[in-house]
Design a protein around this motif. Structure first.
Motif, PDB file in Angstrom:
ATOM      1  N   PRO A 121       0.827  -1.212   0.000  1.00 32.09           N
ATOM      2  CA  PRO A 121       0.000   0.000   0.000  1.00 32.09           C
ATOM      3  C   PRO A 121       0.858   1.257   0.000  1.00 32.09           C
ATOM      4  O   PRO A 121       2.003   1.248   0.464  1.00 32.09           O
ATOM      5  CB  PRO A 121      -0.807  -0.120   1.298  1.00 32.09           C
ATOM      6  N   SER A 123       0.448   5.762   0.354  1.00 32.37           N
ATOM      7  CA  SER A 123      -0.477   6.758   0.902  1.00 32.37           C
ATOM      8  C   SER A 123      -0.621   8.015   0.049  1.00 32.37           C
ATOM      9  O   SER A 123      -1.307   8.943   0.458  1.00 32.37           O
ATOM     10  CB  SER A 123      -0.023   7.165   2.311  1.00 32.37           C
ATOM     11  N   GLY A 125      -2.059   8.419  -2.910  1.00 34.79           N
ATOM     12  CA  GLY A 125      -3.183   8.470  -3.826  1.00 34.79           C
ATOM     13  C   GLY A 125      -2.853   8.071  -5.245  1.00 34.79           C
ATOM     14  O   GLY A 125      -3.682   8.223  -6.145  1.00 34.79           O
ATOM     15  N   LEU A 142      -5.631   7.802  -8.766  1.00 35.58           N
ATOM     16  CA  LEU A 142      -6.795   6.922  -8.658  1.00 35.58           C
ATOM     17  C   LEU A 142      -7.926   7.357  -9.590  1.00 35.58           C
ATOM     18  O   LEU A 142      -8.607   6.525 -10.187  1.00 35.58           O
ATOM     19  CB  LEU A 142      -7.292   6.881  -7.211  1.00 35.58           C
ATOM     20  N   LYS A 165     -14.393   1.362  -6.872  1.00 30.66           N
ATOM     21  CA  LYS A 165     -14.663   2.710  -6.370  1.00 30.66           C
ATOM     22  C   LYS A 165     -16.108   3.110  -6.644  1.00 30.66           C
ATOM     23  O   LYS A 165     -16.783   3.672  -5.779  1.00 30.66           O
ATOM     24  CB  LYS A 165     -13.698   3.711  -7.011  1.00 30.66           C
ATOM     25  N   VAL A 170     -13.638   1.115  -0.672  1.00 31.13           N
ATOM     26  CA  VAL A 170     -12.493   1.989  -0.441  1.00 31.13           C
ATOM     27  C   VAL A 170     -11.286   1.427  -1.183  1.00 31.13           C
ATOM     28  O   VAL A 170     -10.941   0.252  -1.036  1.00 31.13           O
ATOM     29  CB  VAL A 170     -12.175   2.105   1.064  1.00 31.13           C
ATOM     30  N   ASN A 172      -7.276   2.669  -1.914  1.00 32.56           N
ATOM     31  CA  ASN A 172      -6.196   3.628  -1.698  1.00 32.56           C
ATOM     32  C   ASN A 172      -5.058   3.361  -2.674  1.00 32.56           C
ATOM     33  O   ASN A 172      -5.056   2.369  -3.409  1.00 32.56           O
ATOM     34  CB  ASN A 172      -5.694   3.556  -0.257  1.00 32.56           C
ATOM     35  N   CYS A 206      -7.112  -2.972   1.635  1.00 30.69           N
ATOM     36  CA  CYS A 206      -8.301  -2.248   2.115  1.00 30.69           C
ATOM     37  C   CYS A 206      -9.403  -3.284   2.343  1.00 30.69           C
ATOM     38  O   CYS A 206     -10.265  -3.477   1.476  1.00 30.69           O
ATOM     39  CB  CYS A 206      -8.759  -1.204   1.103  1.00 30.69           C
TER      40      CYS A 206
END
Length: 464
Positions: A121, A123, A125, A142, A165, A170, A172, A206
């Motif tokens: 992951p 952070s 975006g 995204l 989405k 969710v 990320n 997620c």
């Protein structure tokens, strides 16, 4: 620290000689080293190199379905090892082609060719992707995950991100590397496996669960950060979710089994799917039999249009007969309505009706250990597709005739959409080499084309 393999038991396997023919891209090796002597070198990273003896030149060969490749690819692209790898097998249809829209039955299996995705992951975006076919990284926000953005190989990833989405899940940012070891264009569900691998990776990053109305309370991670396997009753919905994502970005052959088989499969078993009752059963494939794929080399450029024409004919037949689906069609009812139907509609309805019946016969054969009877259902399926449905082609028919004439072959049929692609063949293990040699020689004599053959086997799904 090695990557944790979600849903996979054990460490990364080394190159094993029993799967060597299916692991290596042998056609690439032949083109590169035709007429040369070469040796094989396996580096500590897991990379395979071929060394030409005349010049000492080393050539890297990508492999299929090996975790070391995707981890090495990720490490080279992002500068650190991936914390997790998910491995999704290819899918192979045995019986029940084109019955899904009519709430019919089918047999499929997960086989030992894989899509692998290594991921972490992020952070910011953004989604950063790298694929085994192209070492250059692709970066997308995204909101940019829409049709027409990014390279073609990134389409399955973008399809899943965009679809999830819009469904309220969710999603990320993340970084991912993907290696697809499934042959392209012959009906083994390569794009479906990429969509499924992406969805499973997003679920890990997620967490979410699915019910008929959409998302629900997410599952909880354990102390190691692992999620529990998707419940069996939820896997059908998860497969439908991924199939919905693929449908929005891809046209042509749209089926559920390429998503369902990797989620449900067990080693040496076939997956029977009942699309009316959304039920799945596992039936063992017993006997000393090898599964051989014979690739005709034919690709129908307008396959989506041709399949749509068949599906439309089948649906029109059901409407004219007065049925919601062809699952409940009986021979007497079909023959009584023959004057109402065009020839294409009659043939499509007869094929779908017959496929449902052949799955029932195949189930009894597998439960009774009667491999010859199951194989005969495969032969009958192809004959029906050729005579009534019009979804084969001359090259596929040649392959089936050659297989039928060989004493080692218990059964054979086309798989996937038809109109090109490949055949599957159930072959006596002790005569495997004889069968492959005979198929290649006979196909070349009949068509002037070389035939690629490789062996596969049913394997465990993602969670078994």
């Amino acid at each position: 620290m090695p990557a944790r393999r979600t849903g996979i038991v054990g460490q990364i396997q080394p190159y094993v000689d029993e799967d060597f023919a299916s692991v290596l891209q042998l056609s690439t090796i032949r083109r590169t080293f035709s007429g040369s002597c070469f040796g094989i070198s396996i580096r500590k990273s897991g990379e395979l190199q071929l060394i030409r003896f005349e010049t000492g030149k080393r050539t890297r060969v990508m492999t299929k379905g090996q975790g070391a490749d995707v981890e090495t690819l990720f490490t080279r692209a992002f500068g650190h090892a991936p914390p997790r790898v998910i491995r999704v097998p290819a899918s192979l249809e045995f019986l029940g082609g084109h019955t899904e829209k009519h709430k019919g039955l089918s047999y499929s299996a997960a086989i030992n060719l894989y899509v692998e995705i290594a991921f972490v992951p992020h952070s910011d975006g953004k989604i950063e992707l790298v694929h085994g076919t192209e070492l250059k990284r692709t970066k997308l926000w995204l909101h940019e995950c829409v049709p027409g953005q990014g390279p073609n190989w990134a389409v399955p990833v973008m399809a899943v991100v965009s679809y999830l989405k819009r469904r309220g899940f969710v999603v990320n940012g993340f970084r991912a590397a993907m290696v697809n070891g499934i042959p392209n264009g012959i009906g083994l569900g390569e794009s479906a496996a990429e969509c499924l691998a992406t969805a499973l990776a997003i679920r890990q990053m997620c967490p979410f669960r699915v019910n008929e109305s959409g998302a629900m309370e997410p599952p909880r991670m354990d102390k190691r950060g692992d999620l529990p396997p998707i419940l069996r009753k939820e896997r059908f919905l998860f497969a439908e979710l991924c199939a919905g994502a693929e449908r929005e970005f891809f046209s042509g052959y749209e089926k559920l089994y390429p998503f369902l088989a990797p989620l449900m499969a067990r080693e040496f078993h076939l997956v029977q799917t009942d699309y009316l009752h959304t039920k799945v059963e596992l039936h063992s494939l017993i006997g000393e039999v090898a599964i051989v794929i014979c690739d005709s080399g034919i690709r129908e450029p307008h396959i989506g249009l041709r399949v749509d024409q068949f599906e439309r004919a089948a649906s029109n037949a059901a409407e004219k007969i007065g049925l919601r689906t062809l699952r409940s069609l009986e021979p007497g009812l079909l023959n009584g309505a023959r004057l109402k139907l065009r020839s294409r509609e009659f043939g499509a309805a007869k094929f779908v009706m017959g496929e449902c019946h052949r799955v029932v016969v195949g189930e009894k054969a597998l439960q009774g250990g009667e491999l010859l009877l199951f194989g005969d259902s495969l032969f009958q399926s192809h004959t029906a597709a050729q005579c009534f449905a019009g979804i084969t082609c001359p090259e596929l028919d040649v392959l089936i005739d050659l297989a039928r004439d060989h004493p080692a072959c218990h059964g054979a049929r086309f798989f996937g959409a038809g109109l090109g692609g490949a055949t599957l063949n159930l072959v006596d293990w002790t005569q495997l080499d004889s069968f492959i040699g005979n198929m290649q020689a006979g196909y070349y004599h009949a068509t002037g084309k070389k035939l690629e053959c490789f062996q596969v086997r049913p394997v465990d799904g993602v969670f078994d």
